[in-house]
Design an enzyme around this catalytic site. Structure first.
Site, PDB file in Angstrom:
ATOM      1  N   ASP A   1      86.601  29.099   1.559  1.00 55.23           N
ATOM      2  CA  ASP A   1      87.221  29.092   0.274  1.00 55.23           C
ATOM      3  C   ASP A   1      88.203  30.487   0.462  1.00 55.23           C
ATOM      4  O   ASP A   1      89.676  30.186  -0.004  1.00 55.23           O
ATOM      5  CB  ASP A   1      86.223  29.243  -1.035  1.00 55.23           C
ATOM      6  CG  ASP A   1      85.272  28.455  -1.031  1.00 55.23           C
ATOM      7  OD1 ASP A   1      85.394  27.122  -0.668  1.00 55.23           O
ATOM      8  OD2 ASP A   1      83.994  28.742  -1.074  1.00 55.23           O
TER       9      ASP A   1
ATOM     10  N   HIS B   1      80.086  28.467  -3.944  1.00 55.46           N
ATOM     11  CA  HIS B   1      80.663  27.546  -3.185  1.00 55.46           C
ATOM     12  C   HIS B   1      80.569  26.222  -3.572  1.00 55.46           C
ATOM     13  O   HIS B   1      80.071  24.947  -2.791  1.00 55.46           O
ATOM     14  CB  HIS B   1      80.236  27.491  -1.815  1.00 55.46           C
ATOM     15  CG  HIS B   1      80.805  26.686  -0.681  1.00 55.46           C
ATOM     16  ND1 HIS B   1      82.255  26.622  -0.507  1.00 55.46           N
ATOM     17  CD2 HIS B   1      80.549  25.648  -0.101  1.00 55.46           C
ATOM     18  CE1 HIS B   1      82.469  25.699   0.305  1.00 55.46           C
ATOM     19  NE2 HIS B   1      81.490  25.042   0.552  1.00 55.46           N
TER      20      HIS B   1
END
Ligand code: NAI
Length: 332
Positions: A150, A184
């Site tokens: 990410d 996540h």
């Protein structure tokens, strides 16, 4: 340094194992997969590098695979084959796999640092921590859910926006100026542009699109692969980047690991995150590879939009954590 990769035959496991084989700091690589453990190890062993590689496929070989590991990486499990499948929907299948593997880690490699790549990270990390706790081992500071992808996506996507506007002067500053916190999956992922001068180059709409693109970055890959898996190569790169940060800390060659984020159990309540036990935050890691603190200072700098994003992330993560904890309390 001995690194074990569980799930080494998979889409992530193979390129990650290749990067680890090429890493000068890794002396020994143990590759386990119920399908492909031997094959990947044989393939990599023909590369002329010092690192010793051994492959394993059978349950009874797990002791040899895991013993004396400094770092154990879990990337075994089912991935997303379509963007209609959420990471949370992988829970039922992957928690069975994780449970099996973590029991072996507890048995043969209790002191290793454990990295969880398998999804859903938000729930699987609490499962791993609770399983250790159930055996009387508090290991929360050595269990990391890998959210580095990410962060890497945020860096790349922000650079694309700025370069698209002909703004190149911040190229070197971009990595320094982004942090990703939360979890996540989808809305739990919150990219924060620390450098306000850089942030001011984005309009409100561009910023909103940037956040959404980071949160849904995995979908772009899943859709482009059209039924043939999710992010594997970029994930291997991301996983390796986090391992490099850990190895540098373990060998005492880098500062405090600050800047790299991972999803961890929060040892103490963090102001601004009082109602959540796990969160991805920039970490401080000591020379034993233990997480000794998180950079909670950045929470004080958030503007109203970022605060709203964090509140949403907190509520998503809380649900995911509860799901993981309930799973462990209901198992024997
Ligand atoms: P894959 O299906 O290509 O590979 C998974 C591997 O796990 C297979 O080789 C399979 O044989 C192995 N496996 C299954 N059960 C096992 C067991 N009990 N013991 C040992 N090995 C076992 O999947 P891929 O693409 O490599 O993804 C792996 C996981 O990583 C998925 O859960 C995926 O959602 C997750 N992922 C995480 C990301 C992150 O940012 N943390 C990013 C992308 C994927």
């Amino acid at each position: 340094m001995k690194v074990s990769v569980l799930g080494a035959g998979g889409g992530i496991g193979q390129p990650l194992s290749l990067l680890l084989k090429l890493n000068e700091s890794v002396d020994e690589l143990s590759l386990y997969d119920i399908y492909g453990g031997y094959g990947v190890a044989s393939d990599l062993s023909h590369i002329d590098r010092r690192c010793k590689v051994q492959g394993y496929e059978k349950e009874e070989e797990m002791e040899e695979c895991l013993e004396n590991s400094d770092i154990v990486i879990i990337c075994a499990g089912i991935g997303r084959s379509s963007s209609d499948i959420s990471r949370d929907e992988l829970f039922n299948k992957n928690c069975l796999i994780i449970r099996k593997l973590v029991n072996k880690i507890i048995e043969f490699s209790e002191n290793s640092i454990v990295l969880v790549i398998s999804n859903p990270v938000n729930s699987l990390v609490p499962i791993v921590c609770e399983m250790f706790k159930k055996r009387g081992i508090d290991k929360r500071n050595k269990i990391y859910g890998i959210t580095t992808l990410d962060l890497i996506r945020s860096e790349v996507f922000l650079r694309e926006i700025l370069n698209g506007k002909g703004i190149y002067e911040y190229d070197n500053a971009i990595q320094e100026s982004i942090r990703v916190i939360g979890g996540h999956s989808k809305e739990s992922i919150v990219p924060i542009i620390l450098n306000r001068e850089i942030k001011s180059k984005l309009s409100a709409i561009e910023y909103e699109r940037f956040v959404k693109r980071v949160q849904n970055g995995g979908d772009e890959v899943v859709e482009a692969k059209n039924g043939r898996g999710s992010a594997t190569l970029s994930m291997a790169f991301a996983g390796h980047r986090f391992v490099c940060c850990l190895l540098a800390r373990l060998s005492g060659t880098s500062g405090d690991g600050a800047g790299e984020s991972a999803y961890v159990g929060l040892a103490q309540p963090v102001p601004g995150l009082l109602h959540v036990e796990y969160f991805s935050m920039p970490l401080e890691i000591n020379a034993r590879g233990e997480c000794v603190g998180v950079d909670s200072g950045l929470l004080r700098t958030l503007d109203a939009t970022e605060r709203r994003l964090v509140e949403t992330a907190v509520s998503r993560v809380r649900q995911n954590v509860a799901q993981g904890q309930n799973y462990v309390s209901g198992t024997h």
